[in-house]
Structures are given as structure tokens and as C-alpha cells.
Design an enzyme around this catalytic site. Structure first.
Site, short mmCIF file in Angstrom:
data_model
loop_
_atom_site.label_atom_id
_atom_site.label_comp_id
_atom_site.label_asym_id
_atom_site.label_seq_id
_atom_site.Cartn_x
_atom_site.Cartn_y
_atom_site.Cartn_z
N GLN A 117 0.85 -1.19 0.00
CA GLN A 117 0.00 0.00 0.00
C GLN A 117 0.88 1.24 0.00
O GLN A 117 1.55 1.53 0.99
CB GLN A 117 -0.87 -0.03 1.26
CG GLN A 117 -1.79 1.15 1.41
CD GLN A 117 -2.39 1.18 2.82
OE1 GLN A 117 -1.84 0.62 3.74
NE2 GLN A 117 -3.51 1.86 2.94
N GLY A 118 0.89 1.95 -1.13
CA GLY A 118 1.73 3.15 -1.24
C GLY A 118 0.94 4.42 -0.97
O GLY A 118 0.58 5.15 -1.90
N GLU A 172 -13.51 -2.66 4.88
CA GLU A 172 -12.21 -3.27 5.16
C GLU A 172 -11.94 -3.37 6.63
O GLU A 172 -11.45 -4.36 7.14
CB GLU A 172 -11.06 -2.45 4.55
CG GLU A 172 -11.09 -2.38 3.08
CD GLU A 172 -11.81 -3.53 2.50
OE1 GLU A 172 -12.60 -3.31 1.58
OE2 GLU A 172 -11.65 -4.67 2.96
C1 FAD Z 1 4.88 -0.67 11.02
C2 FAD Z 1 4.24 0.32 10.12
C3 FAD Z 1 3.79 -0.10 8.88
C4 FAD Z 1 3.24 0.81 7.99
N1 FAD Z 1 2.86 0.36 6.76
C5 FAD Z 1 2.38 1.26 5.86
C6 FAD Z 1 2.06 0.86 4.53
O1 FAD Z 1 2.19 -0.32 4.19
N2 FAD Z 1 1.65 1.77 3.66
C7 FAD Z 1 1.50 3.09 4.01
O2 FAD Z 1 1.10 3.87 3.17
N3 FAD Z 1 1.77 3.52 5.25
C8 FAD Z 1 2.23 2.64 6.17
N4 FAD Z 1 2.56 3.06 7.44
C9 FAD Z 1 2.49 4.49 7.72
C10 FAD Z 1 1.37 4.90 8.64
O3 FAD Z 1 0.12 4.86 8.00
C11 FAD Z 1 1.72 6.31 9.14
O4 FAD Z 1 2.88 6.19 9.94
C12 FAD Z 1 0.62 6.94 9.92
O5 FAD Z 1 -0.49 7.23 9.13
C13 FAD Z 1 1.08 8.19 10.66
O6 FAD Z 1 1.74 9.08 9.80
P1 FAD Z 1 3.18 9.65 10.18
O7 FAD Z 1 4.07 8.54 10.51
O8 FAD Z 1 3.57 10.56 9.11
O9 FAD Z 1 2.96 10.48 11.50
P2 FAD Z 1 2.39 11.97 11.61
O10 FAD Z 1 1.20 12.11 10.78
O11 FAD Z 1 3.51 12.91 11.42
O12 FAD Z 1 1.96 11.99 13.15
C14 FAD Z 1 2.87 12.21 14.23
C15 FAD Z 1 2.07 12.27 15.52
O13 FAD Z 1 1.16 13.40 15.46
C16 FAD Z 1 -0.16 13.00 15.65
N5 FAD Z 1 -1.06 13.79 14.85
C17 FAD Z 1 -0.97 14.09 13.53
N6 FAD Z 1 -2.01 14.81 13.13
C18 FAD Z 1 -2.81 14.98 14.22
C19 FAD Z 1 -4.03 15.63 14.45
N7 FAD Z 1 -4.70 16.26 13.49
N8 FAD Z 1 -4.54 15.57 15.70
C20 FAD Z 1 -3.89 14.94 16.69
N9 FAD Z 1 -2.74 14.31 16.53
C21 FAD Z 1 -2.19 14.33 15.31
C22 FAD Z 1 -0.17 11.55 15.23
O14 FAD Z 1 -1.24 10.85 15.83
C23 FAD Z 1 1.18 11.05 15.71
O15 FAD Z 1 1.11 10.70 17.06
C24 FAD Z 1 3.10 2.16 8.34
C25 FAD Z 1 3.52 2.57 9.60
C26 FAD Z 1 4.09 1.67 10.49
C27 FAD Z 1 4.55 2.15 11.81
#
Ligand code: FAD
Ligand code: FAD
Lengths: 379, 396
Positions: free
Chosen positions: B129-130, B247
Site C-alpha cells: 500500500q503506497g 475493510e
Molecule cells: C509498522 C508500520 C507499517 C506501515 N505500513 C504502511 C504501509 O504499508 N503503507 C502506508 O502507506 N503507510 C504505512 N505506514 C504508515 C502509517 O500509515 C503512518 O505512519 C501513519 O499514518 C502516521 O503518519 P506519520 O508517521 O507521518 O505520523 P504523523 O502524521 O507525522 O503523526 C505524528 C504524531 O502526530 C499526531 N497527529 C498528527 N495529526 C494529528 C491531528 N490532526 N490531531 C492529533 N494528533 C495528530 C499523530 O497521531 C502522531 O502521534 C506504516 C507505519 C508503520 C509504523
């Protein structure tokens, strides 16, 4: 599989909601808190008219013959308005004990009277030791002149001061296990040697009594079920009452969540409704998760007791453990999110907060039920 | 309300049960938290999923013509339960089966529907999933990977990150920006991307467990044919989101099942370990914690059943459908913490030590569980969604 309510049950919910919103207003509840009765004759008669006092009793005894899933719907609505009065003690404690353990004559008389609103009862079970197990039953019933003589003290007895008859749990003997020797008696209130004392309570919507027995004589026919062997029946009654209590708690918790989200939408601080702030939002989301999970376990338990499923005891304990914590947390969070106003007597939140607390310690708290779960899953 | 099964459903359960009994490979040992396939298991799990597919025990709710069985959620649920009871291995192609396939079935052209879903089920083609990018995580709609039209092709440039399974995937569900001049949700397109195309580079990222299960993926002038667009140009946001509720339910059910397997593993562990000279399961505090986990795990099942009931009745799932992920995360992380507490000082030992309990697998699954509240939408974002969409609290 269908894990939802039927159209008839949804109709019962709608009817109950409308009735209770009209008849059991905050003003009504508060007036009842101030007086011992906890209910008015008029209100009680209306409950009978709706058919709710006999909802789970057989039709031959004037009931509607419905099940616990139906009752769940009604209890949720009653919890929603923190309904005061002896419904729970009469219908689900004393009445259910009579339904399960009573002789045909006892059932015929009392179930019909309860259903018609002409008789009230309760269960005098726990004692100053505050134990929920059989070992806690020390109140003695000694055979004497073809009848029995009762001695001992019962505590935390719901609405004993309003009951026409008390279902009394007493010990007729000792056995290899604490369960052996436990018996039930149907004792008219006012029997010589029986003293009922109404106790001041934190949750004024629930009236608790001390009932003491000093050489109180009852005839042999007062006995319900088989002498010394009623513990399993009593456990089943309590299991069912516990599930009904959980449903009532779910209804209360849902109402607190509703009140809180409504308030968060209109209360303005720092130029915006407080519901805009994440400190409020996230707490509200946690409340919703607690409420929904509480319902899931309660509905499952209601279904399990209706089906007499082997896992009914486990289901009831899972529900009580979870719902207890959930209601306490939700009611507390509700006050928190209301700020100062939530701390006032005038606001209704404290009624829910206190009901959550009194319910917590009715039929065992979460710790007690988690230990039961541990036992039932053979840990 | 009726939780009992029809005779046909009972029979289906019995068939699954009997099949699992003879077909779960002997070398499989379910321990620790087995909800996420671990790298060293990939080949084994690929074969296992193929076996499931050949027996018709995967993709139950997908249409027959696209490789599924055309059953209802009920059969799916029964299957999942039996898998849990039998402690069956998980499926490898989780994102394909949980997301790509149903999305393609819902939005695909006839050609796309004939081409992809069956191979997802058979595990011939693994999907990743990209979605996430370095500057677009929670705020996914801010994604910057660009797709520019050039004749019949779209030319992709940009970067994805945290892409699980990208290093073993044949295909990617790719969200890319096709129109930078409209509000951010409206200029995104969903592509079915062949990972072998020139210009796609996958760089594994080492994570907290030391393993590299997720990756960075770079796109350097990758040319994707326009027939690989799913659900229409600039409609990617809707495509990516519409099937999400559905899903969450299916994945959610799978998660509950894996949780139950992990919990039974934990209870086994507690029966074998001692604390202060007493078997862990006899310690009153530990009994409380284990019982609470049991309750929470069961609760997920019934909350799921309420949501599925609504689906089966043709109604929209209510609040109970959205709370599942959060409740699961909380329960699973607590379960893993408890595993560490039960192991006590032994929890410090890593695989390779003869003293490590069960080869150190719990330490590993404990670390992995930290991701649960981040992956698939963080807990904070879930709470925002619940508060705003379900409770109607005002948006910031
Ligand atoms: C093991 C693992 C597997 C993954 N696999 C995939 C995958 O296959 N494909 C894919 O596309 N992604 C994948 N991800 C990515 C995952 O979906 C993202 O890490 C996630 O959506 C959070 O985005 P970020 O890491 O950029 O954190 P950020 O969005 O930068 O968030 C940082 C912190 O700020 C908080 N935050 C952000 N916005 C708000 C808000 N509006 N209100 C309150 N708090 C907020 C978040 O909750 C978090 O605690 C994976 C992540 C992990 C850890
Ligand atoms: C027992 C008691 C004694 C008191 N005594 C005094 C006294 O002697 N003198 C006096 O002046 N006051 C007194 N107060 C008032 C007290 O200081 C206020 O109740 C308190 O500051 C909260 O204000 P509020 O009640 O208006 O709630 P609100 O400000 O309306 O807050 C409601 C809820 O919204 C939350 N909230 C508000 N803004 C935000 C935000 N930006 N982000 C996140 N959450 C937010 C709050 O935390 C709260 O949960 C007393 C209160 C109590 C309960």
C-alpha cells in the site's frame, strides 16, 4: 446469526423512552430522592399498566413471558433517566427469586401481584461481611416447632422498607462446601422479630436497608425450594439480575455521553465550542468506545442467559466487570468535561455519577468479577 | 437477537474445522503475537495461503467470477473463528486480501477485476500500500508524489515511505497527485502499479525490531499505462476511502482472531512461568490482568458481531464499527506488555540466547506492537474521526 434488536424490541425502546421522558423527569427523580418511598403509587401503577412489572414473568402468572434481551431494552431506558424506586428489587431480585425458586402457590400469588403492581418484594442476601459468595451467608434459620426461626443481620438490602415480602437467604445447615445449607424463605415484612431500617445513602435514588432478624418465626411453607440446596438457584437469579443491572448501567452511560457531547457543542471557551479542542474530543471518543463495548458485552450476556447457554455465568461476569469500569469512567469524564457546572447539585450529572458508584458495588465490583472470569476460564 | 448458526452454517464450520485439522502444516507453531507475518516465515506463508486458496477458504465474500466464493460475512466469520480455534497460520498477502482486492472489485473495470483479485487470493501476487509519504502521514491528502500525463501513460515521480512488504510485492496500491491545482482531496488518483516497472526503487528500512518489514519506495520517471488507473482520474480519494469501513470490518475480524490466538499463547506462557516461586496464573494480580484481556478480546468479537449484523441487514454500520481498531490496539498493546511482565527479567533476552523464553519471540512481538497505534491511522486520528463523525463535535 443476528446480533441486533428486533423491530418489536425497538418499538419497546421507543415506547419506554417516550414514557420515561414524560413521567420520570429530573424533577420527579429529585423529589423521590428526598423521600423514603422512592416511587409514587401513581407512577408504579403506570409501570404495571405498561406491562413492565411482569415483563419477564410467565403469562400464566400475569406476566408477558418476554426474555432478558427484551428486558435489556427496557433497563437501558430506565438507566437513561436514573429511574428511582423498587423496580429492580421487586421485579429482578425478589420477584425473580420467586419465579425461580418459589412453590407453585408462592408463584401464583406473588408473581401475579407484582405484575399487577399490587405487591413488592426484595432479596435480603448480603450481610455486614459484604461477601457475594456462599460463605457470606451466616444468617441462621433454625428448625423449630415445624417452622423456622431466623436470626442474623442483612445489609445493603434494596428497598426492604417498601417490600410486602422479603426473600431471605439464610443458612439451615453446614455442609462440605459453603454452598450447602443455604436456603431461601419468603418472609412477610412486619413479621415479629424482623426489623427494617432505612439507611442514608450516597446514591439517593437507591434506597438501602439493614434488615435484622431476632428470633423471627416463619412457618414451614415460607421455605422456597429445597432446604439447603438453593445456592445454584440463587446464583442464577443473581446472574440474571446482574445482566439487567449492566443494561441499566449502559443506558446511564449512554445518557452521560449524550449530555456531554451536547454540552461540548454549545459551551464556548477561548472563542470556540469546547468540543473543538482535542482534549475534549479525545475524552469523548474514549467515552464512546467504553459505552459501545459495554453494550456489546451486555447484549451478549442477555442473550446467553435467555438461552441458558453454558457460558452464561462467564458472560454475566465479563459484562459486569467491563460495564462497572466503563460507567464509572464515563460518568467521571462527563463531570470533568462539564467543568464547574458538572459539580453542582442542580446539574443531573451527579445522579449518574452516584448511580455508577452504587451499581459498581451491587453484585460484585469489577475486581470480583474479573477473578470470577479467571476461574471460569480455568486460569 | 440470535447468535446461533443455521444447520448449513454449522456444517460449513465443521468442514473448515476438519480441513484445518489435516492441513495445518506440522512445522507451524503459533506463538507470540502472530498477527503480522514475520520475514523468516514468508515462503512458508506463501505456500499456506496457496493451500487455502486451492481449498476455497479465502476470499469468501468476493464474487465467484473473480476468484471468490460469493458467500456472506457469516461464512467469513465462521471461517475466521475456526482459524483462531485451530491456531492457523496467518495469511501473507494481508494488504492485498484486506484492501486491494475489495477495492478493485468495487471500482475496477471488468478487465481489472478479471486480472487481479484471483491472483491476490492465491498469493501469486503480493500487494503493498503506497499511501504514506515523508510529508504526508496522518494528513494523507497532502501527498506529493506526482503523476503527469504523457500520451497513454502517466509518468510518476516522488517517494513513498513506511511501505510494508514493498520488498516482496508484485503490485502497489499507489496514490499520486494528478492535479495540483484543485483542493488537495480532489487531485489524487489511485493507480495499480507494477513494482517491476523501470524507475521503481525499493529500499528496506530497518525498524525497531531490527527487521526490515517496511520500506522507502522511490519513483523516477516510472511510466504507468492509463489502463492502470482505478476508479477514474482524480477520484483516488474516494476510491481509497469508500471501502475503508468495509475493510475495517473484515480486517477487524481477522485481528480479533489473531488476538485470541495471541491471548491463548500468553495464557500458556503464564502457566509455565513463575513469579516469586508461584505459577503466574495463581498470582491474584496477574489473574486480574489476564481476565481483563480475556474480557476485552471477547468484547471485540461481540462489537464486531453487532456491526456485521447491521451489514447483513443491509444497514450502515453504526458507532460500533469504528471503535474496533482503537479497542484492538489498546488490548493488543496491553497484552504484549503483560507478556513482558510475565517473563520478568527474561523478557530482556533476545533470540539467540538459550535462556530466552520461546526463543525471544514475545520480546519481538512486544516491540512490533508499538506500531499498532500508528499504522493504519494513528489512535489520535481515530479519536478525531470518532469525535467528529460519530459524535458530531465541531472540526478544528
Ligand atoms: C509498522 C508500520 C507499517 C506501515 N505500513 C504502511 C504501509 O504499508 N503503507 C502506508 O502507506 N503507510 C504505512 N505506514 C504508515 C502509517 O500509515 C503512518 O505512519 C501513519 O499514518 C502516521 O503518519 P506519520 O508517521 O507521518 O505520523 P504523523 O502524521 O507525522 O503523526 C505524528 C504524531 O502526530 C499526531 N497527529 C498528527 N495529526 C494529528 C491531528 N490532526 N490531531 C492529533 N494528533 C495528530 C499523530 O497521531 C502522531 O502521534 C506504516 C507505519 C508503520 C509504523
Ligand atoms: C469546587 C469548586 C470550587 C471553585 N472555586 C472557585 C473560586 O473560589 N473562585 C473562582 O473564581 N472559581 C472557582 N471555581 C471555578 C473553576 O475555576 C472553574 O470551574 C474552572 O476554571 C473551569 O471553568 P468552567 O467551569 O467554566 O468550565 P469550562 O471552562 O467551560 O470547561 C469545560 C470543559 O472544557 C475543557 N476546556 C475548556 N477549554 C479548553 C481548551 N482550550 N482545551 C481543552 N479543553 C478545554 C475544560 O477542561 C473542561 O473540561 C471552582 C470550581 C469548583 C468545581
Amino acid at each position: 446469526m443476528d446480533f441486533g434488536f428486533s423491530p418489536e424490541q425497538e418499538m419497546l425502546r421507543a415506547t419506554a423512552r417516550k414514557f420515561l421522558e414524560n413521567e420520570c423527569t429530573s424533577g420527579f427523580v429529585r423529589a423521590r430522592m428526598e423521600e423514603p418511598a422512592g416511587v409514587t403509587d401513581e407512577f408504579w401503577a403506570k409501570l404495571a399498566e405498561q406491562g413492565w412489572l411482569g415483563l419477564v414473568y410467565p403469562e400464566e402468572h400475569g406476566g408477558s413471558g418476554l426474555g432478558f434481551v427484551d428486558l435489556t431494552v427496557l433497563m437501558e431506558e430506565m438507566g437513561r433517566v436514573v429511574m428511582p424506586g423498587p423496580f429492580f428489587s421487586t421485579v429482578l431480585l425478589g420477584g425473580l427469586a420467586i419465579r425461580e425458586a418459589g412453590s407453585p402457590a408462592q408463584k401464583k400469588e406473588w408473581l401475579a401481584r407484582i405484575a399487577a403492581g399490587r405487591g413488592r418484594t426484595t432479596l435480603a442476601w448480603t450481610e455486614p461481611s459484604a461477601r457475594w459468595d456462599a460463605a457470606g451467608v451466616t444468617c441462621a434459620a433454625r428448625e423449630d416447632k415445624g417452622g423456622f426461626v431466623l436470626n442474623g443481620t442483612k445489609l445493603f438490602v434494596l428497598d426492604a422498607h417498601l417490600a410486602d415480602v422479603l426473600v431471605v437467604v439464610a443458612r439451615t445447615g453446614e455442609g462440605k462446601t459453603p454452598e450447602e445449607g443455604v436456603s431461601l424463605f419468603l418472609v412477610p415484612n412486619g413479621t415479629r422479630g424482623v426489623e427494617v431500617k432505612l439507611l442514608p445513602t450516597m446514591d439517593q435514588t437507591r434506597k438501602l436497608c439493614e434488615v435484622s432478624f431476632k428470633d423471627a418465626s416463619v412457618p414451614a411453607e415460607a421455605m422456597m425450594g429445597v432446604s439447603g440446596k438453593v445456592w445454584p438457584t440463587l446464583a442464577r437469579v443473581v446472574e440474571r439480575a446482574t445482566v439487567a443491572l449492566c443494561a441499566e448501567m449502559c443506558g446511564g452511560a449512554q445518557r452521560v455521553l449524550d449530555m456531554t457531547t451536547d454540552y461540548a457543542k454549545i459551551r464556548v471557551a477561548f472563542g470556540k465550542p469546547i468540543g473543538t479542542y482535542q482534549g475534549v474530543k479525545h475524552k469523548a471518543a474514549d467515552m464512546l468506545v467504553d459505552v459501545e463495548n459495554a453494550k456489546s458485552l451486555t447484549y451478549y450476556a442477555a442473550w446467553a442467559v435467555d438461552e441458558n447457554a453454558p457460558e452464561a455465568a462467564l458472560a454475566a461476569s465479563m459484562a459486569k466487570a467491563y460495564v462497572t469500569d466503563a460507567y464509572r469512567k464515563v460518568a467521571g469524564a462527563g463531570i470533568q468535561l462539564h467543568g464547574g457546572i458538572g459539580f453542582t447539585w442542580e446539574h443531573d450529572l451527579h445522579l449518574y455519577f452516584k448511580r455508577a458508584k452504587s451499581s459498581e458495588f451491587t453484585f460484585g465490583d469489577a475486581t470480583y468479577h474479573r477473578e470470577r472470569v479467571a476461574q471460569l476460564i480455568n486460569l | 437477537m440470535d447468535l446461533s448458526l443455521t444447520p448449513e452454517q454449522e456444517a460449513f464450520g465443521a468442514t473448515v474445522r476438519a480441513w484445518l485439522k489435516t492441513n495445518i502444516p506440522h512445522e507451524w507453531k503459533s506463538i507470540g503475537s502472530s498477527e503480522i507475518p514475520r520475514m523468516e516465515q514468508y515462503e512458508f506463508l506463501r505456500r499456506w495461503q496457496r493451500t487455502l486458496f486451492d481449498a476455497g477458504f479465502i476470499g469468501l465474500t468476493w464474487p465467484k467470477e473473480y476468484g471468490g466464493r460469493g458467500f456472506t460475512f457469516m461464512e467469513e466469520l465462521i471461517l475466521q473463528q475456526e482459524m483462531a480455534l485451530a491456531k492457523a497460520p496467518p495469511i501473507l498477502n494481508v494488504l492485498g486480501v484486506g484492501m486491494a482486492g475489495p477495492t478493485i472489485v468495487a471500482w475496477g473495470t471488468e478487465e481489472q477485476k478479471k486480472r487481479y483479485p484471483a491472483k491476490i487470493l492465491s498469493c501469486e501476487e503480493i500487494w503493498c500500500q503506497g499511501y504514506s509519504e515523508p510529508n504526508a502521514g496522518s494528513d494523507l491528502a497532502s501527498l506529493q508524489t506526482r503523476a503527469v500525463k504523457d500520451g497513454e501513460y502517466w509518468v510518476i515521480n516522488g517517494q513513498k515511505v513506511w511501505t510494508s512488504f514493498a520488498h516482496v510485492s508484485e503490485y502497489m496500491m499507489l496514490l499520486a497527485r494528478t492535479d495540483p491545482n484543485v483542493p488537495k482531496h480532489k487531485g489524487i488518483t489511485y493507480f495499480l502499479l507494477d513494482m517491476k516497472l523501470p524507475g521503481v526503487t525499493v529500499k528496506p528500512l530497518r525498524q525497531i525490531t531490527g527487521e526490515a518489514e517496511f520500506n522507502e519506495v522511490f519513483f523516477d520517471n516510472v511510466r504507468v499505462h492509463e489502463s492502470q488507473v482505478l476508479g477514474g482520474v482524480n477520484n483516488g480519494w474516494a476510491v481509497g476511502l469508500t471501502t475503508l469501513m468495509y475493510e475495517r470490518l473484515t480486517l477487524g475480524f481477522g485481528l480479533q482472531v489473531r488476538l485470541r490466538i495471541a491471548l491463548e499463547g500468553l495464557i500458556d506462557l503464564a502457566r509455565r512461568m513463575e513469579k516469586s516461586g508461584r505459577v503466574v496464573t495463581k498470582d491474584p494480580v496477574m489473574r486480574q490482568k489476564l481476565a481483563q484481556l480475556w474480557i476485552d478480546t471477547e468484547c471485540l468479537k461481540y462489537t464486531g458481531a453487532r456491526a456485521i449484523t447491521k451489514l447483513l441487514r443491509g444497514e450502515m454500520p453504526g458507532p460500533e464499527a469504528s471503535t474496533g481498531k482503537m479497542a484492538w490496539v489498546d488490548t493488543h498493546q496491553r497484552l504484549q506488555e503483560l507478556a513482558m511482565e510475565i517473563e520478568g527479567p527474561y523478557s530482556q533476552l533476545w533470540k539467540g540466547s538459550d535462556w530466552a523464553v520461546e526463543g525471544g519471540v514475545w520480546a519481538q512481538s512486544f516491540l512490533r506492537s508499538r506500531a499498532n497505534s500508528i499504522e493504519g491511522g494513528t489512535t489520535e486520528i481515530q479519536k478525531n474521526i470518532i469525535a467528529e463523525r460519530l459524535l458530531g463535535l465541531p472540526k478544528d
